[in-house]
Design an enzyme around this catalytic site. Sequence first.
Site, PDB file in Angstrom:
ATOM      1  N   GLY A  88       0.826  -1.201   0.000  1.00  0.00           N
ATOM      2  CA  GLY A  88       0.000   0.000   0.000  1.00  0.00           C
ATOM      3  C   GLY A  88       0.857   1.245   0.000  1.00  0.00           C
ATOM      4  N   GLU A  89       0.194   2.398   0.051  1.00  0.00           N
ATOM      5  CA  GLU A  89       0.920   3.666   0.018  1.00  0.00           C
ATOM      6  C   GLU A  89       0.140   4.723   0.772  1.00  0.00           C
ATOM      7  OE1 GLU A  89       3.393   6.376  -3.221  1.00  0.00           O
ATOM      8  OE2 GLU A  89       1.983   4.842  -3.908  1.00  0.00           O
ATOM      9  N   GLY A  90       0.855   5.557   1.521  1.00  0.00           N
ATOM     10  CA  GLY A  90       0.245   6.645   2.266  1.00  0.00           C
ATOM     11  C   GLY A  90       1.003   7.931   2.049  1.00  0.00           C
ATOM     12  N   GLY A  91       0.807   8.884   2.979  1.00  0.00           N
ATOM     13  CA  GLY A  91       1.485  10.167   2.855  1.00  0.00           C
ATOM     14  C   GLY A  91       2.990  10.058   3.000  1.00  0.00           C
ATOM     15  N   PHE A  92       3.455   9.034   3.719  1.00  0.00           N
ATOM     16  CA  PHE A  92       4.896   8.856   3.924  1.00  0.00           C
ATOM     17  C   PHE A  92       5.549   8.267   2.681  1.00  0.00           C
ATOM     18  CE2 PHE A  92       8.682   6.658   5.325  1.00  0.00           C
ATOM     19  CZ  PHE A  92       9.251   7.531   6.247  1.00  0.00           C
ATOM     20  N   VAL A  95       4.739   1.023   0.877  1.00  0.00           N
ATOM     21  CA  VAL A  95       5.054  -0.027   1.845  1.00  0.00           C
ATOM     22  C   VAL A  95       5.141  -1.355   1.093  1.00  0.00           C
ATOM     23  CG1 VAL A  95       4.378  -1.170   3.985  1.00  0.00           C
ATOM     24  CG2 VAL A  95       3.786   1.236   3.606  1.00  0.00           C
ATOM     25  N   LYS A 116       8.662   0.424   4.938  1.00  0.00           N
ATOM     26  CA  LYS A 116       8.056   1.687   4.497  1.00  0.00           C
ATOM     27  C   LYS A 116       9.160   2.642   4.048  1.00  0.00           C
ATOM     28  CE  LYS A 116       5.893   4.339   7.517  1.00  0.00           C
ATOM     29  NZ  LYS A 116       4.821   4.849   8.398  1.00  0.00           N
ATOM     30  N   ASP A 211      -2.870  12.133  14.498  1.00  0.00           N
ATOM     31  CA  ASP A 211      -3.310  11.624  13.193  1.00  0.00           C
ATOM     32  C   ASP A 211      -4.001  10.274  13.361  1.00  0.00           C
ATOM     33  OD1 ASP A 211      -3.678  11.837  10.463  1.00  0.00           O
ATOM     34  OD2 ASP A 211      -1.774  10.899   9.956  1.00  0.00           O
TER      35      ASP A 211
END
Length: 456
Positions: A88-92, A95, A116, A211
């Site tokens: 997956g992928e987030g703001g950071f 992963v 990550k 958060d």
Amino acid sequence: MKSFLFGCFKSQLPLKTPKKKIRDSTKNSGGSGFQRLSLSEFSSTPGSPLSLSANDISNSLLGSNLHIFTLQELQKITNNFSSSNFLGEGGFGAVHKGFIDDKMKPGLKAQPIAVKRLDLEGLQGHREWLAEVILLGQLRHPNLVKLIGYCCEDEHRVLVYEYMPRGSLENHLFRKYGAALPWGARMKIALGAAKGLAFLHDSEKPVIYRDFKTSNILLDADYTTKLSDFGLAKDGPEGDETHVSTRVMGTHGYAAPEYVMTGHLTAMSDVYSFGVVLLEILTGRRAVDKSRGPREHNLVEWARPQLNNPRKLDYIIDPRLDGQYSSKGAQKIAALAYQCLSHHPKPRPSMSNVVKILESLQNFNDMPIAPFVYIVPVETVKKELEKKEPEQKKENKDENRQTQRQNGQRHRIRTPRAKTGTVYTESNVRTHLKSRLSPDQKENQNKENQIKDESI
């Protein structure tokens, strides 16, 4: 609070490193007595171009058991960050899943991991990476994700975590297909998340998460909750301070209204965010959903006025549960969410009190009993069909014959067949008819015949 410094090159001036040795916080899950080093202790003078190197961090976090990885090792672990290992992928950043064998790092057992990698063009940067290393390098709790190690090589910033096989709560709560997340699992997840936040708030040096949301709640194989992504975490107010003044950061729909308006951050800001997640768990809806009608875009604005009305509560509960939930438990959860989502911070409960309430809701015995459904194995069904097939064919054949007979009797009148070769003369016909007449009719017939003979 002193700001973090960017970059990760070796400091040319002696770094003022804390001499306190990190103690294992799992021995004191409530947080009291644990001397956590504050985030500000890892920064140099504001405005200085100096920063912490990997060795500086390692020396400062003595006893944290964090492992330092090279980029080459991480490439090997993740098959060069292959798309087949993408989680997956987030703001950071992205992963990836990887696997460490027992020969790579002394003292590190073979296990799957989550890697990550910081996206240099993403929403977060070195500041958030460093905050996560410092915080998770010191804190250990069953409901916080375990940081195994990190990489700080050239411009690369990577974090290595324990692998969470069920992913995030967001993936389970809002998925379009598959079975709905059961009520019992939802209650267990809510309690675990509350314990994680309570641990952060009750530490001797409190931490404000800032958060808290469903995508940051990870789930183990048995639905054990693990809070993750602490890049936006801040040291809480200490002493006579009532709040921490900071720029507004977080995720739209989860941030407390007073924090958005003033920038004043307190532990009650996290409590509000927890109330939003609790509402998502109850309703199965996202905090912000533009695909719904205008009045239902914002979950809190739509649902909160209905939380105190038992008649309307059934209307807002996740319909995918199909009635399989505790009515008493749902009412308690609704009342708790209503308190957490108070427009003012003072009426909100502390996370310690939230934990106590959720603990009392774990095993309610008023769950409706669903109809029992037994799924017969395919092989058994085939065998039974093979046995019944000859009998079924015979029954069908008999039924068809009976139907044909009934249809023939209804639509066709059978007449006696004439004997082949038989010739009926007029006298024969008279004799046959005469035999079927009554005595009176016979006498009248004889008279008629005599009249006919005389006339002839």
